[in-house]
Design a protein around this motif. Structure first.
Motif, PDB file in Angstrom:
ATOM      1  N   ALA A 517      70.334  83.275  55.912  1.00  0.00           N
ATOM      2  CA  ALA A 517      69.292  82.397  56.470  1.00  0.00           C
ATOM      3  C   ALA A 517      69.685  80.934  56.296  1.00  0.00           C
ATOM      4  N   ALA A 518      70.267  80.601  55.132  1.00  0.00           N
ATOM      5  CA  ALA A 518      70.698  79.222  54.887  1.00  0.00           C
ATOM      6  C   ALA A 518      71.827  78.830  55.836  1.00  0.00           C
ATOM      7  N   PHE A 519      72.812  79.721  56.025  1.00  0.00           N
ATOM      8  CA  PHE A 519      73.912  79.452  56.952  1.00  0.00           C
ATOM      9  C   PHE A 519      73.373  79.201  58.365  1.00  0.00           C
ATOM     10  N   LEU A 520      72.462  80.062  58.819  1.00  0.00           N
ATOM     11  CA  LEU A 520      71.927  79.944  60.181  1.00  0.00           C
ATOM     12  C   LEU A 520      71.136  78.650  60.358  1.00  0.00           C
ATOM     13  N   TYR A 521      70.348  78.313  59.363  1.00  0.00           N
ATOM     14  CA  TYR A 521      69.545  77.091  59.444  1.00  0.00           C
ATOM     15  C   TYR A 521      70.439  75.867  59.602  1.00  0.00           C
ATOM     16  N   ARG A 522      71.504  75.807  58.795  1.00  0.00           N
ATOM     17  CA  ARG A 522      72.402  74.654  58.864  1.00  0.00           C
ATOM     18  C   ARG A 522      73.189  74.623  60.165  1.00  0.00           C
ATOM     19  N   ALA A 523      73.501  75.800  60.710  1.00  0.00           N
ATOM     20  CA  ALA A 523      74.283  75.863  61.944  1.00  0.00           C
ATOM     21  C   ALA A 523      73.460  75.511  63.179  1.00  0.00           C
ATOM     22  N   TYR A 524      72.191  75.910  63.197  1.00  0.00           N
ATOM     23  CA  TYR A 524      71.360  75.761  64.398  1.00  0.00           C
ATOM     24  C   TYR A 524      70.352  74.628  64.304  1.00  0.00           C
TER      25      TYR A 524
END
Length: 525
Positions: A517-524
């Protein structure tokens, strides 16, 4: 080739120096194993599975012959040996193996990560393998590791484990699980504190075991803690392993990592734990010296911080009054991080008001993932775990789960291609999309845990594989690795800053749902 080693990490000398009155579950990769790469990681995984089977009683022999591994086979061209004589090619193969396979590191990682699974282990092991040239390939063949069984656990010889001891260990494991279940609804801090108190209530320090000539056995293992017998006690190794095992069995709400370390305490051999809390800092937990009658009782050395000495190899732990001097053994260098595990300069401060935060209607999301999970829920990327009111941030994320997250982030596109991989109905459209985008192939394993390198590469591919302006410099990411470009982009984008604040990325470490979830938040975002 054959080599014999003494198990320096957990030898008989680890009896602990007390100052009375003044003083994985076998699945996945553990904290030390996550530092391994290439052939070392392949062999670690294979051996970890085997030692788990020994602990379970599925096999009794500790002579482990591994299948030949692709990671230990090269073409003659890759070795620069094309056209060489067989003896010259073998010499180059030997050089390659010396650079590629480090059994002693693998063994140290296994011992560090398997608090329960290697309860039967003695103080020595041997390994052997042969070199082979067949056609245009040179390979390591017949790799066999033989673990010595401690005298108390032998079932007919030094390489056979007693079935009775396995049964006893299983009963102890069930008692340990009952302790974990007892505190499952508590905060992370409360769980850790309870584990320390439970262990100290179950055993005392076994001074008799420190005498010369006492064979390595029960007092050094966690079974004496959880066997239900108040007459059985342990030395420091038993305390530390018991705490490690309770942590291994736990589902924490935050990014809690427990590690077992060895070294010295005020000059005497000792073993203790280092726990990474949700704030990303490491703290000492010396359960042995939290027991009654010791200088640290009841909690002066629980989640404690100290003053760094000797380049981080040693720490002075304040006790008010007095202090204790701890130093890591040389073997601890680079085991869990580059150099030695760095401790916080001050003790952990527990804030009960922040113990059970909620996000997006989920009841199990800690504050350090709250924003990311709330965003993912609002965007429809996640709908919780198992249809419940929980997100399960500490559960390992599978390939199917992250690809479904990405598919939803892409507004659930319809695919014209049907992937040759069948999954549960609610995941199938996402898998079809990923297959059409060439993110996965026919060998895709939907239920396998997703590693950090795989997760970052999936996100990078879903965003059309943007190129970074410069390559990221992590000591454990090869420039020609298939995920190197993705990692460089992720660093530049701020998706990741590495692992644990070091210069490593930990590409083979499995991602939890919270980390994804953290990776996705930072990416998008």
């Amino acid at each position: 080739m054959k080599k014999r080693w003494t198990a320096a990490l957990l030898a008989l000398a680890l009896a602990a120096t007390l100052l009375p009155g003044t003083a994985l579950a076998a699945e996945g990769v553990g904290p030390a194993g996550s530092r391994l790469t290439g052939a070392d990681l392949v062999v670690y995984r294979a051996l970890k599975d085997e030692v788990a089977q020994i602990a379970d009683g599925t096999r009794t022999s500790t002579v482990v012959s591994l299948p030949d591994q692709d990671a230990l086979s090269w073409t003659l061209s890759e070795l620069g040996a094309a056209g060489d004589s067989e003896s010259a090619a073998i010499d180059k193969l030997k050089e390659k193996v010396a650079d590629t396979l480090h059994i002693e590191r693998v063994y140290t990682a296994l011992v560090s990560d398997c608090a329960y699974e290697m309860f039967w282990r003695g103080a020595e092991y041997t390994y052997k393998f042969s070199y082979s040239i067949q056609g245009n390939r040179a390979s390591v063949r017949n790799l066999t590791v033989t673990f010595q069984v401690a005298e108390a656990y032998q079932g007919g010889g030094e390489t056979t484990v007693s079935a009775d001891k396995v049964a006893a260990a299983k009963r102890a494991a069930e008692n340990a699980k009952a302790i974990v279940d007892k505190y499952q609804d508590k905060s992370d801090y409360e769980k850790l504190a309870a584990y320390c108190q439970e262990i100290c209530g179950l055993v005392s320090f076994d001074y008799a075991a420190t005498a010369n000539g006492v064979p390595y056995g029960d007092p050094w293992q966690l079974m004496n803690v959880f066997d239900g017998d108040p007459a059985t006690n342990v030395v420091c190794e038993g305390y530390a392993k018991a705490f490690q095992y309770l942590c291994d069995l736990s589902e924490f709400k935050g990014d809690i990592v427990c590690r077992t370390v060895t070294g010295s305490m005020n000059g005497g051999d000792h073993m203790w734990n280092v726990v990474q809390m949700e704030d990303g800092k490491n703290y000492m937990v010396d359960v042995t010296n939290c027991d009654s009658g010791t200088i640290g009782a009841p909690d002066k050395l629980f989640l404690a911080g100290g003053t760094r000495e000797d380049g981080g190899r040693a720490y002075i732990m304040p006790l008010n009054p007095g202090s204790m001097a701890y130093a890591y053994r040389d073997e601890q260098k680079d085991l869990y991080t580059d150099g030695y595990l760095e401790l916080s300069g001050s003790a952990y401060v527990y804030d009960p008001s922040a113990a059970q935060p909620e996000a997006a209607g989920f009841t199990d999301v800690p504050s350090w993932f709250e924003t990311e999970v709330a965003w993912a829920a609002q965007k429809g990327i996640t709908k919780g775990y198992g249809g419940s009111a929980t997100f399960a941030p500490n559960v390992d994320c599978t390939h199917t789960q992250i690809l479904t997250f990405l598919w939803r982030a892409a507004d659930e596109p319809t695919s014209t291609t049907r992937a040759p991989i069948t999954v549960e109905t609610w995941y199938q459209d996402a898998i079809n999309w990923a297959y059409e985008q060439k993110m996965i192939d026919d060998d895709f394993d939907p239920d396998a845990p997703c590693t950090r390198s795989q997760a970052v590469r999936y996100i990078w591919q879903a965003l059309d594989a943007p190129e970074a302006s410069e390559a990221a410099s992590f000591s454990d990411v090869d420039a020609d690795a298939p995920y190197a470009g993705a990692v460089s982009w992720a660093v530049e984008k701020g998706v990741t800053r590495g692992y644990g604040g070091s210069d490593t990325f930990a590409p083979d470490r499995v991602c939890t749902r919270g980390e994804i979830a953290a990776f996705l938040y930072r990416a998008y975002h």
